[in-house]
Design a protein around this motif. Structure first.
Motif, PDB file in Angstrom:
ATOM      1  N   VAL A 331      -4.689  -6.491   4.236  1.00 46.90           N
ATOM      2  CA  VAL A 331      -4.461  -7.804   3.641  1.00 46.90           C
ATOM      3  C   VAL A 331      -4.832  -8.899   4.630  1.00 46.90           C
ATOM      4  N   PHE A 332      -5.707  -9.809   4.182  1.00 47.86           N
ATOM      5  CA  PHE A 332      -6.071 -10.983   4.959  1.00 47.86           C
ATOM      6  C   PHE A 332      -5.531 -12.219   4.251  1.00 47.86           C
ATOM      7  N   PRO A 333      -4.986 -13.183   4.977  1.00 44.16           N
ATOM      8  CA  PRO A 333      -4.450 -14.396   4.331  1.00 44.16           C
ATOM      9  C   PRO A 333      -5.491 -15.090   3.471  1.00 44.16           C
ATOM     10  N   GLY A 334      -5.092 -15.398   2.234  1.00 40.78           N
ATOM     11  CA  GLY A 334      -5.972 -16.129   1.329  1.00 40.78           C
ATOM     12  C   GLY A 334      -7.043 -15.292   0.668  1.00 40.78           C
ATOM     13  N   LYS A 335      -7.027 -13.960   0.883  1.00 40.59           N
ATOM     14  CA  LYS A 335      -8.031 -13.094   0.276  1.00 40.59           C
ATOM     15  C   LYS A 335      -7.367 -11.959  -0.482  1.00 40.59           C
ATOM     16  N   ALA A 336      -8.096 -11.376  -1.420  1.00 37.74           N
ATOM     17  CA  ALA A 336      -7.566 -10.249  -2.176  1.00 37.74           C
ATOM     18  C   ALA A 336      -7.427  -9.043  -1.255  1.00 37.74           C
ATOM     19  N   PRO A 337      -6.356  -8.243  -1.415  1.00 41.84           N
ATOM     20  CA  PRO A 337      -6.178  -7.054  -0.576  1.00 41.84           C
ATOM     21  C   PRO A 337      -7.337  -6.081  -0.743  1.00 41.84           C
ATOM     22  N   ILE A 338      -7.678  -5.393   0.331  1.00 47.27           N
ATOM     23  CA  ILE A 338      -8.723  -4.366   0.311  1.00 47.27           C
ATOM     24  C   ILE A 338      -8.050  -3.009   0.327  1.00 47.27           C
ATOM     25  N   THR A 339      -8.246  -2.219  -0.727  1.00 46.02           N
ATOM     26  CA  THR A 339      -7.631  -0.901  -0.834  1.00 46.02           C
ATOM     27  C   THR A 339      -8.637   0.153  -0.412  1.00 46.02           C
ATOM     28  N   LYS A 340      -8.194   1.057   0.480  1.00 50.05           N
ATOM     29  CA  LYS A 340      -9.059   2.131   0.962  1.00 50.05           C
ATOM     30  C   LYS A 340      -8.324   3.461   0.851  1.00 50.05           C
ATOM     31  N   LYS A 341      -9.100   4.520   0.625  1.00 54.75           N
ATOM     32  CA  LYS A 341      -8.508   5.845   0.533  1.00 54.75           C
ATOM     33  C   LYS A 341      -8.089   6.334   1.912  1.00 54.75           C
ATOM     34  N   GLY A 342      -7.093   7.267   1.921  1.00 54.54           N
ATOM     35  CA  GLY A 342      -6.660   7.895   3.151  1.00 54.54           C
ATOM     36  C   GLY A 342      -5.597   7.106   3.891  1.00 54.54           C
ATOM     37  N   GLN A 343      -5.032   7.744   4.910  1.00 54.44           N
ATOM     38  CA  GLN A 343      -4.036   7.084   5.755  1.00 54.44           C
ATOM     39  C   GLN A 343      -4.705   6.004   6.599  1.00 54.44           C
ATOM     40  N   ILE A 344      -3.957   4.968   6.938  1.00 56.21           N
ATOM     41  CA  ILE A 344      -4.510   3.914   7.778  1.00 56.21           C
ATOM     42  C   ILE A 344      -4.697   4.447   9.187  1.00 56.21           C
ATOM     43  N   GLU A 345      -5.812   4.073   9.793  1.00 58.62           N
ATOM     44  CA  GLU A 345      -6.085   4.514  11.158  1.00 58.62           C
ATOM     45  C   GLU A 345      -5.089   3.861  12.121  1.00 58.62           C
ATOM     46  N   PRO A 346      -4.588   4.630  13.104  1.00 57.27           N
ATOM     47  CA  PRO A 346      -3.648   4.042  14.084  1.00 57.27           C
ATOM     48  C   PRO A 346      -4.296   2.885  14.828  1.00 57.27           C
ATOM     49  N   ILE A 347      -3.490   1.855  15.082  1.00 56.54           N
ATOM     50  CA  ILE A 347      -3.975   0.678  15.803  1.00 56.54           C
ATOM     51  C   ILE A 347      -3.257   0.608  17.141  1.00 56.54           C
ATOM     52  N   ASP A 348      -4.003   0.705  18.239  1.00 58.12           N
ATOM     53  CA  ASP A 348      -3.439   0.614  19.584  1.00 58.12           C
ATOM     54  C   ASP A 348      -3.724  -0.773  20.141  1.00 58.12           C
ATOM     55  N   ILE A 349      -2.692  -1.441  20.587  1.00 61.20           N
ATOM     56  CA  ILE A 349      -2.829  -2.770  21.175  1.00 61.20           C
ATOM     57  C   ILE A 349      -2.393  -2.693  22.632  1.00 61.20           C
ATOM     58  N   SER A 350      -3.252  -3.150  23.514  1.00 57.09           N
ATOM     59  CA  SER A 350      -2.924  -3.128  24.936  1.00 57.09           C
ATOM     60  C   SER A 350      -3.372  -4.431  25.585  1.00 57.09           C
ATOM     61  N   VAL A 351      -2.862  -4.689  26.773  1.00 53.95           N
ATOM     62  CA  VAL A 351      -3.224  -5.882  27.537  1.00 53.95           C
ATOM     63  C   VAL A 351      -4.101  -5.461  28.699  1.00 53.95           C
ATOM     64  N   ALA A 352      -5.245  -6.111  28.831  1.00 55.50           N
ATOM     65  CA  ALA A 352      -6.185  -5.789  29.905  1.00 55.50           C
ATOM     66  C   ALA A 352      -6.460  -7.030  30.748  1.00 55.50           C
ATOM     67  N   SER A 353      -6.898  -6.787  31.964  1.00 50.38           N
ATOM     68  CA  SER A 353      -7.219  -7.900  32.885  1.00 50.38           C
ATOM     69  C   SER A 353      -8.708  -8.171  32.858  1.00 50.38           C
ATOM     70  N   ARG A 354      -9.041  -9.439  32.844  1.00 50.72           N
ATOM     71  CA  ARG A 354     -10.432  -9.869  32.868  1.00 50.72           C
ATOM     72  C   ARG A 354     -10.571 -10.957  33.926  1.00 50.72           C
ATOM     73  N   GLY A 355     -11.475 -10.731  34.862  1.00 48.23           N
ATOM     74  CA  GLY A 355     -11.698 -11.731  35.893  1.00 48.23           C
ATOM     75  C   GLY A 355     -10.484 -11.874  36.806  1.00 48.23           C
ATOM     76  N   SER A 356     -10.206 -13.089  37.212  1.00 45.58           N
ATOM     77  CA  SER A 356      -9.085 -13.341  38.122  1.00 45.58           C
ATOM     78  C   SER A 356      -7.843 -13.717  37.336  1.00 45.58           C
ATOM     79  N   ASN A 357      -6.934 -12.750  37.182  1.00 41.89           N
ATOM     80  CA  ASN A 357      -5.636 -12.950  36.532  1.00 41.89           C
ATOM     81  C   ASN A 357      -5.717 -13.387  35.067  1.00 41.89           C
TER      82      ASN A 357
END
Length: 362
Positions: A331-357
Motif C-alpha cells: 500500500v502506497f499513500p494515495g494509490k490503490a493497493p497492489i496485490t501480489k501472490k505469495g508471502q511478502i518478502e522479508p524486509i531487513d532495515i539496517s543503519v550503515a555509515s557513509r563518509g565521515s559520520n
C-alpha cells in the motif's frame, strides 16, 4: 450501474403536472409508501429535477433529484428507490441481509449470491422473481444496495440457498467471462475468435440452470461487451484480424479483477456461517463438523473420501486456508493497493555509515 462515471444528457426542473404523475407512479410502484412519506420525499414546494444520464455501459437512466439528492431512478420504464430513500424509509422494500465482507463484491458489481444471505429466525421476505429488493448488512438496518430478486423466496428455499439471490448488474455475463479467461483459455489458443470464445468457453462456464443471453444484457452485443472489457477493464485486447471478424489477441493474465482476496478472519466467518446454515455441527460433540459432499470435494484428499466423516473446527479452518492462494498487499499513500501472490518478502532495515559520520538507513 453507477460504479463508474456517467454522462449527463439533461437536467431540468419538473412541471406541476409531471410532479403529480410521478407521485402517482411511485404509489403504484411502492404500495407500502405512505402518503406522508411521499409528501416528505417529494415536497410540493421544493424544486424537483429530472436528470437524464447515460451510465458507463450505455444504459439510459432517468434520475429524480431533490436538493441534489437522487431519490428514485428509472430504467427501462421501471422505478427504483436509491439507498438515500431507503435510509429514510427502510421498510419500503423487502430486505435481504448479508455479511460485511460481501459488500465489496456488491460494490464491484457482483450479484448477491444465496450462500451469502443471512436467513433470520422469521424466515426470508416473501418476494416473487423480479421484485425490487434492498440489501442490508448484519447489525445494520441501513440498506447498501438495491436490486431485483432473481428467483422467488420459495425457489430460494427449494434451491437450498444456492445460486443467485438478488441481481444488481450484468453479473452472469461478467462471471462467465472471468471464469472462462481464468480456467479455460490458454495462451497457445491466442488469437482466439470471439465467437469461438463465447461458444466453447463462456457458455460452458455458465452455472447449471442458467443461460447466457447477451441480447438481454445492457450490452446487447458480444462485440460491445468485449469492447467494454478492453477499454474500461483492460482485461483483453480485441482486434479485427480479417474484415468483419474479431479475435481476442491478448489477455492480461495478471489482472487483479481475475481474483478476489479475503483475510483469514473473513474466511473463518464464512466457513462458520456455512456450517451452521447446513446444520453440520456434530450434535453430540460440538467440537466436530460433519463433512458433507461439498466439504468433501473441497477439503479432503481422494484417499480420505471413504474414511473421514468429521473434522475438528481447527482442522476445518486450516484445510480451507491451506487450499487458498496466499497473497499480500503493498500500500502506497494515495494509490490503490497492489496485490501480489505469495508471502511478502522479508524486509531487513539496517543503519550503515557513509563518509565521515554520516548515517543512512538501508
Amino acid at each position: 450501474m453507477f460504479a463508474k462515471a456517467f454522462r449527463v444528457k439533461s437536467n431540468t426542473a419538473i412541471k406541476g403536472s409531471d410532479r403529480r404523475k410521478l407521485k402517482s407512479d411511485l404509489l403504484a410502484a411502492f404500495p407500502s409508501l405512505s402518503a406522508d412519506d411521499l409528501s416528505e420525499l417529494v415536497p410540493n414546494k421544493e424544486e424537483l429535477n429530472v436528470v437524464k444520464i447515460y451510465a458507463h455501459k450505455g444504459e439510459a437512466v432517468t434520475l429524480y433529484v431533490v436538493h441534489k439528492n437522487p431519490l428514485f431512478f428509472e430504467v427501462e420504464k421501471r422505478l427504483y428507490p436509491t439507498v438515500y430513500v431507503l435510509w429514510r424509509c427502510p421498510a419500503l422494500l423487502p430486505t435481504f441481509t448479508t455479511w460485511p465482507p460481501v459488500l465489496q463484491k456488491l460494490i464491484g458489481g457482483a450479484d448477491l449470491m444465496l450462500p451469502g444471505v443471512v436467513v433470520p429466525p422469521c424466515g426470508l421476505p416473501d418476494v416473487k422473481q423480479g421484485d425490487c429488493c434492498a440489501v442490508t448488512l448484519v447489525h445494520n438496518r441501513a440498506p447498501v444496495a438495491v436490486g431485483q430478486a432473481s428467483v422467488s423466496s420459495a425457489e430460494m428455499q427449494s434451491l437450498g440457498m444456492k445460486g443467485r439471490g438478488v441481481s444488481l448488474m450484468d453479473a452472469l455475463l461478467l462471471q462467465c467471462f472471468m471464469h472462462a479467461l481464468k480456467t479455460r483459455v490458454k495462451k497457445s489458443e491466442l488469437p482466439l475468435l470471439t465467437s469461438t470464445f463465447l461458444r466453447n468457453h463462456m457458455f460452458s462456464c455458465c452455472p447449471s440452470g442458467k443461460q447466457i443471453d447477451i441480447k438481454k444484457s445492457s450490452y446487447k452485443k458480444l462485440s460491445k461487451f468485449l469492447q467494454a472489457m478492453q477499454q474500461q477493464h483492460h482485461l483483453v485486447r480485441v482486434k479485427e484480424l480479417t474484415k468483419g471478424v474479431e479475435s481476442i489477441v491478448e489477455v492480461d493474465w495478471k489482472h487483479p479483477q481475475k481474483g478476489a482476496t479475503m483475510n483469514p478472519t473473513e474466511v473463518r466467518s464464512l466457513v462458520t456461517d456455512y456450517v451452521k446454515k447446513n446444520d453440520l455441527v456434530v450434535e453430540h460433540n460440538k467440537n466436530f463438523v460433519t463433512v458433507n459432499p461439498v466439504l468433501c470435494d473441497c477439503l479432503l484428499e481422494k484417499s480420505e473420501y471413504q474414511e473421514v466423516e468429521t473434522l475438528k473446527w481447527d482442522d476445518l479452518f486450516s484445510r480451507t486456508l491451506g487450499r487458498m492462494q496466499v497473497c499480500h498487499q503493498v500500500v502506497f499513500p494515495g494509490k490503490a493497493p497492489i496485490t501480489k501472490k505469495g508471502q511478502i518478502e522479508p524486509i531487513d532495515i539496517s543503519v550503515a555509515s557513509r563518509g565521515s559520520n554520516k548515517k543512512v538507513s538501508v
